[in-house]
Design a protein around this motif. Sequence first.
Motif, PDB file in Angstrom:
ATOM      1  N   ALA A 180      48.094  41.776  51.956  1.00  0.00           N
ATOM      2  CA  ALA A 180      47.024  40.938  51.417  1.00  0.00           C
ATOM      3  C   ALA A 180      45.686  41.289  52.058  1.00  0.00           C
ATOM      4  O   ALA A 180      44.649  41.364  51.375  1.00  0.00           O
ATOM      5  CB  ALA A 180      47.359  39.464  51.647  1.00  0.00           C
ATOM      6  N   ARG A 181      45.705  41.527  53.358  1.00  0.00           N
ATOM      7  CA  ARG A 181      44.461  41.848  54.042  1.00  0.00           C
ATOM      8  C   ARG A 181      43.921  43.200  53.593  1.00  0.00           C
ATOM      9  O   ARG A 181      42.709  43.365  53.385  1.00  0.00           O
ATOM     10  CB  ARG A 181      44.696  41.857  55.552  1.00  0.00           C
ATOM     11  N   MET A 182      44.820  44.184  53.420  1.00  0.00           N
ATOM     12  CA  MET A 182      44.375  45.512  53.005  1.00  0.00           C
ATOM     13  C   MET A 182      43.872  45.493  51.562  1.00  0.00           C
ATOM     14  O   MET A 182      42.886  46.154  51.223  1.00  0.00           O
ATOM     15  CB  MET A 182      45.537  46.504  53.163  1.00  0.00           C
ATOM     16  N   SER A 183      44.562  44.757  50.693  1.00  0.00           N
ATOM     17  CA  SER A 183      44.113  44.652  49.301  1.00  0.00           C
ATOM     18  C   SER A 183      42.740  44.013  49.220  1.00  0.00           C
ATOM     19  O   SER A 183      41.865  44.445  48.458  1.00  0.00           O
ATOM     20  CB  SER A 183      45.127  43.838  48.493  1.00  0.00           C
ATOM     21  N   SER A 184      42.522  42.974  50.030  1.00  0.00           N
ATOM     22  CA  SER A 184      41.216  42.317  50.069  1.00  0.00           C
ATOM     23  C   SER A 184      40.139  43.278  50.564  1.00  0.00           C
ATOM     24  O   SER A 184      39.023  43.319  50.033  1.00  0.00           O
ATOM     25  CB  SER A 184      41.292  41.084  50.970  1.00  0.00           C
ATOM     26  N   LEU A 185      40.502  44.083  51.565  1.00  0.00           N
ATOM     27  CA  LEU A 185      39.545  45.033  52.121  1.00  0.00           C
ATOM     28  C   LEU A 185      39.154  46.088  51.079  1.00  0.00           C
ATOM     29  O   LEU A 185      37.966  46.394  50.898  1.00  0.00           O
ATOM     30  CB  LEU A 185      40.182  45.686  53.352  1.00  0.00           C
ATOM     31  N   LEU A 186      40.162  46.635  50.367  1.00  0.00           N
ATOM     32  CA  LEU A 186      39.878  47.663  49.370  1.00  0.00           C
ATOM     33  C   LEU A 186      39.134  47.084  48.169  1.00  0.00           C
ATOM     34  O   LEU A 186      38.286  47.748  47.569  1.00  0.00           O
ATOM     35  CB  LEU A 186      41.179  48.334  48.932  1.00  0.00           C
ATOM     36  N   GLN A 218      35.626  48.332  46.724  1.00  0.00           N
ATOM     37  CA  GLN A 218      35.405  48.590  45.290  1.00  0.00           C
ATOM     38  C   GLN A 218      34.149  47.884  44.806  1.00  0.00           C
ATOM     39  O   GLN A 218      33.310  48.460  44.094  1.00  0.00           O
ATOM     40  CB  GLN A 218      36.637  48.106  44.507  1.00  0.00           C
ATOM     41  N   SER A 219      34.005  46.624  45.209  1.00  0.00           N
ATOM     42  CA  SER A 219      32.827  45.848  44.782  1.00  0.00           C
ATOM     43  C   SER A 219      31.541  46.467  45.320  1.00  0.00           C
ATOM     44  O   SER A 219      30.513  46.505  44.619  1.00  0.00           O
ATOM     45  CB  SER A 219      32.949  44.404  45.263  1.00  0.00           C
ATOM     46  N   ARG A 220      31.583  46.961  46.537  1.00  0.00           N
ATOM     47  CA  ARG A 220      30.383  47.560  47.126  1.00  0.00           C
ATOM     48  C   ARG A 220      29.960  48.806  46.341  1.00  0.00           C
ATOM     49  O   ARG A 220      28.789  49.025  46.068  1.00  0.00           O
ATOM     50  CB  ARG A 220      30.635  47.938  48.588  1.00  0.00           C
ATOM     51  N   TRP A 221      30.942  49.634  45.986  1.00  0.00           N
ATOM     52  CA  TRP A 221      30.628  50.824  45.205  1.00  0.00           C
ATOM     53  C   TRP A 221      29.988  50.450  43.857  1.00  0.00           C
ATOM     54  O   TRP A 221      28.955  50.978  43.472  1.00  0.00           O
ATOM     55  CB  TRP A 221      31.911  51.644  44.947  1.00  0.00           C
ATOM     56  N   VAL A 222      30.615  49.536  43.153  1.00  0.00           N
ATOM     57  CA  VAL A 222      30.120  49.156  41.820  1.00  0.00           C
ATOM     58  C   VAL A 222      28.735  48.528  41.918  1.00  0.00           C
ATOM     59  O   VAL A 222      27.803  48.873  41.165  1.00  0.00           O
ATOM     60  CB  VAL A 222      31.102  48.199  41.139  1.00  0.00           C
ATOM     61  N   ASP A 223      28.571  47.596  42.888  1.00  0.00           N
ATOM     62  CA  ASP A 223      27.286  46.896  43.016  1.00  0.00           C
ATOM     63  C   ASP A 223      26.165  47.867  43.381  1.00  0.00           C
ATOM     64  O   ASP A 223      25.043  47.788  42.852  1.00  0.00           O
ATOM     65  CB  ASP A 223      27.391  45.803  44.084  1.00  0.00           C
ATOM     66  N   LEU A 224      26.461  48.804  44.293  1.00  0.00           N
ATOM     67  CA  LEU A 224      25.427  49.747  44.695  1.00  0.00           C
ATOM     68  C   LEU A 224      25.081  50.720  43.570  1.00  0.00           C
ATOM     69  O   LEU A 224      23.919  51.099  43.382  1.00  0.00           O
ATOM     70  CB  LEU A 224      25.870  50.516  45.942  1.00  0.00           C
ATOM     71  N   PHE A 271      41.676  51.899  43.826  1.00  0.00           N
ATOM     72  CA  PHE A 271      41.758  52.977  44.803  1.00  0.00           C
ATOM     73  C   PHE A 271      43.188  53.505  44.881  1.00  0.00           C
ATOM     74  O   PHE A 271      44.157  52.742  44.855  1.00  0.00           O
ATOM     75  CB  PHE A 271      41.336  52.493  46.196  1.00  0.00           C
ATOM     76  N   THR A 272      43.285  54.816  45.018  1.00  0.00           N
ATOM     77  CA  THR A 272      44.550  55.462  45.340  1.00  0.00           C
ATOM     78  C   THR A 272      44.494  55.848  46.810  1.00  0.00           C
ATOM     79  O   THR A 272      43.572  56.545  47.246  1.00  0.00           O
ATOM     80  CB  THR A 272      44.769  56.723  44.488  1.00  0.00           C
ATOM     81  N   VAL A 273      45.478  55.348  47.605  1.00  0.00           N
ATOM     82  CA  VAL A 273      45.487  55.579  49.042  1.00  0.00           C
ATOM     83  C   VAL A 273      46.589  56.579  49.356  1.00  0.00           C
ATOM     84  O   VAL A 273      47.746  56.391  48.965  1.00  0.00           O
ATOM     85  CB  VAL A 273      45.717  54.265  49.816  1.00  0.00           C
ATOM     86  N   PHE A 274      46.249  57.655  50.052  1.00  0.00           N
ATOM     87  CA  PHE A 274      47.242  58.701  50.344  1.00  0.00           C
ATOM     88  C   PHE A 274      46.822  59.460  51.594  1.00  0.00           C
ATOM     89  O   PHE A 274      45.675  59.386  52.048  1.00  0.00           O
ATOM     90  CB  PHE A 274      47.387  59.662  49.151  1.00  0.00           C
ATOM     91  N   TRP A 275      47.816  60.184  52.118  1.00  0.00           N
ATOM     92  CA  TRP A 275      47.581  61.026  53.292  1.00  0.00           C
ATOM     93  C   TRP A 275      47.294  62.450  52.838  1.00  0.00           C
ATOM     94  O   TRP A 275      47.940  62.969  51.938  1.00  0.00           O
ATOM     95  CB  TRP A 275      48.811  61.051  54.209  1.00  0.00           C
ATOM     96  N   GLN A 276      46.307  63.069  53.482  1.00  0.00           N
ATOM     97  CA  GLN A 276      45.991  64.462  53.174  1.00  0.00           C
ATOM     98  C   GLN A 276      45.508  65.140  54.451  1.00  0.00           C
ATOM     99  O   GLN A 276      44.509  64.718  55.052  1.00  0.00           O
ATOM    100  CB  GLN A 276      44.915  64.551  52.097  1.00  0.00           C
ATOM    101  N   ASP A 277      46.233  66.158  54.874  1.00  0.00           N
ATOM    102  CA  ASP A 277      45.877  66.910  56.071  1.00  0.00           C
ATOM    103  C   ASP A 277      45.683  66.018  57.293  1.00  0.00           C
ATOM    104  O   ASP A 277      44.766  66.188  58.100  1.00  0.00           O
ATOM    105  CB  ASP A 277      44.604  67.736  55.846  1.00  0.00           C
ATOM    106  N   GLY A 278      46.531  64.994  57.420  1.00  0.00           N
ATOM    107  CA  GLY A 278      46.487  64.123  58.586  1.00  0.00           C
ATOM    108  C   GLY A 278      45.482  63.008  58.511  1.00  0.00           C
ATOM    109  O   GLY A 278      45.382  62.202  59.448  1.00  0.00           O
ATOM    110  N   ASP A 279      44.710  62.899  57.428  1.00  0.00           N
ATOM    111  CA  ASP A 279      43.742  61.807  57.267  1.00  0.00           C
ATOM    112  C   ASP A 279      44.194  60.890  56.132  1.00  0.00           C
ATOM    113  O   ASP A 279      44.839  61.329  55.172  1.00  0.00           O
ATOM    114  CB  ASP A 279      42.353  62.363  56.940  1.00  0.00           C
ATOM    115  N   LEU A 280      43.859  59.614  56.264  1.00  0.00           N
ATOM    116  CA  LEU A 280      44.205  58.626  55.252  1.00  0.00           C
ATOM    117  C   LEU A 280      42.971  58.398  54.364  1.00  0.00           C
ATOM    118  O   LEU A 280      41.934  57.935  54.832  1.00  0.00           O
ATOM    119  CB  LEU A 280      44.632  57.312  55.910  1.00  0.00           C
ATOM    120  N   PHE A 281      43.124  58.723  53.060  1.00  0.00           N
ATOM    121  CA  PHE A 281      42.031  58.594  52.092  1.00  0.00           C
ATOM    122  C   PHE A 281      42.297  57.452  51.134  1.00  0.00           C
ATOM    123  O   PHE A 281      43.458  57.122  50.845  1.00  0.00           O
ATOM    124  CB  PHE A 281      41.887  59.891  51.277  1.00  0.00           C
ATOM    125  N   ALA A 282      41.205  56.859  50.629  1.00  0.00           N
ATOM    126  CA  ALA A 282      41.257  55.887  49.533  1.00  0.00           C
ATOM    127  C   ALA A 282      40.231  56.341  48.489  1.00  0.00           C
ATOM    128  O   ALA A 282      39.019  56.271  48.726  1.00  0.00           O
ATOM    129  CB  ALA A 282      40.951  54.490  50.035  1.00  0.00           C
TER     130      ALA A 282
END
Length: 522
Positions: free
Chosen positions: A59-65, A69-75, A172-183
């Motif tokens: 729940a906390r991670m979903s709220s964070l993402l 998302q809102s920040r991207w759209v608003d900006l 957002f799609t969250v995945f690991w790539q080359d040792g980093d966690l991307f969203a």
Amino acid sequence: MTTVKKGRLYLLLFCLVPVFGVLAWLSWSLVASENDRVQDEYGKRLGSWSRAVSREMDARMSSLLAAEQSRWVDLHEAIALKDGVSSAQGEQALSNMVLTALAQEKPAYVRGYLVVFPSGKISTPESDPEWLAAAVGKSHLGGSLLQEMRRFSSERTDARYSSATEAAGSGFTVFWQDGDLFALRPVMMPDGMGAEGLVFRWERLKAMLLSTVNPILPGGDLVPIEDGQGGFVLGSLPIRFLPGDRLADGYSPGMSVLRWTLAGAWVVAVLSVSGLVALLLAMMRLEQRRADFVATVTHELRTPLTSISLTAEMLEDGMLAPSKLPEYYASLRRECRRLEHMVENVLAYARLQKGGGRPMRDTVSVEELLEPIAERMKERLEKAGFEFLCSIPHAVRIRLLRTDVLAVEQIMDNLVTNTIKYGRGDASIASEARLNVQVGGEYLMMHFRDNGPGISSKNRKLVFEPFRRSREAELGRKPGVGLGLSLARGLARSLGGDLKLERSNLSGAAFLLTLPLGAGTD
């Protein structure tokens, strides 16, 4: 220890071994069953809490993402309206402006914001040298990010087994790539499908999520989904939650009621058996002491009785010259006194053990008590070849005490007897005994010592034991049954005082007899 006694002890141990074996097997079976039950109950409780905290982290991670998302759209909307920039004028210019605005309020768990263009080029305003070096040094990174995002978007792989997942409601799609966690989330650009999003600082994100878990599961941990087994997979992240093995609420699979009961039962059983063995050994020792006592008393009685009987026969047959009669009469009296002394000691000790007969106490001065006793002590010691020295200060002589005169006389008589038997030292040194009397607090203190060989350290503990004689006394064939000093201490304590063996740097044995002063009533 005789063969019969050893046989009794071995028989007892032989009977106890199977009993304890059965008890041990039953205890092990019960503990094993209880352990399985407790572990199962603990596992259920641990699982319940783990699922609850996993949902909380989701729940906390979903709220964070969703907030990101809102920040991207608003900006996007704000910058496009404010600066009049549109996709037709240049998607890269618009993205750079949005990225710059996002970077100004970057949370601690975000490593950087980025836009990936359809060509694979990455745009980021980050000033983090580490991140810039990583992004520039990996020319394949942009294409790989787009490929992973597109694969997930098209296949919708089950999150429980995938290294990527879609955060519900955030796009957002969250995945690991080359040792980093991307969203990343897909964005339609004039040249095709691109992506925009962020890369996390994994250790800080992990610490933030575990902060909600540690109060409940202090041993919990988060690992990439492909790095572990078991645990609980989060729905919003390709992360596996490992709950650890303990709860913070104090519940643990420790000592249950059954275990405490078994532990108590074992303690009682061991103590009971120890007590039984100790009792058996005490009875065996008592039996041995009885046998030794009977043998010693028989020997001590036989010797004077034989002497008396032989002397009586010689007198009856007229075999003794008249000039020898006084010598033999004295011998008869000496042997009779020896018998009388031994019998009186045995009877007095028996009375003390039964607690019968309170001492007959009289109020006397120290002088009235000790003058006649000192005279008899001097007479006996000088006849045995000892020099006797007695010191009683005048201030002590007038002090009063209420005591049993006959009991005190018997105590001192036993001390003298002990000195005559064992207090004779080197023949080159004159044997002597000293009696020093003084007052210590509310007690009359009588120090009696000799200058003989003294008492060895290994025999000091046996001095006041009844029917116990040192090995030296046995080898030296000293007369007695081993009751004198034990009886003397018992009599002293019945009078409210005590008899102790003193430690001294001087040679010889030193005893301290204490008696309470005062003319109080019983």
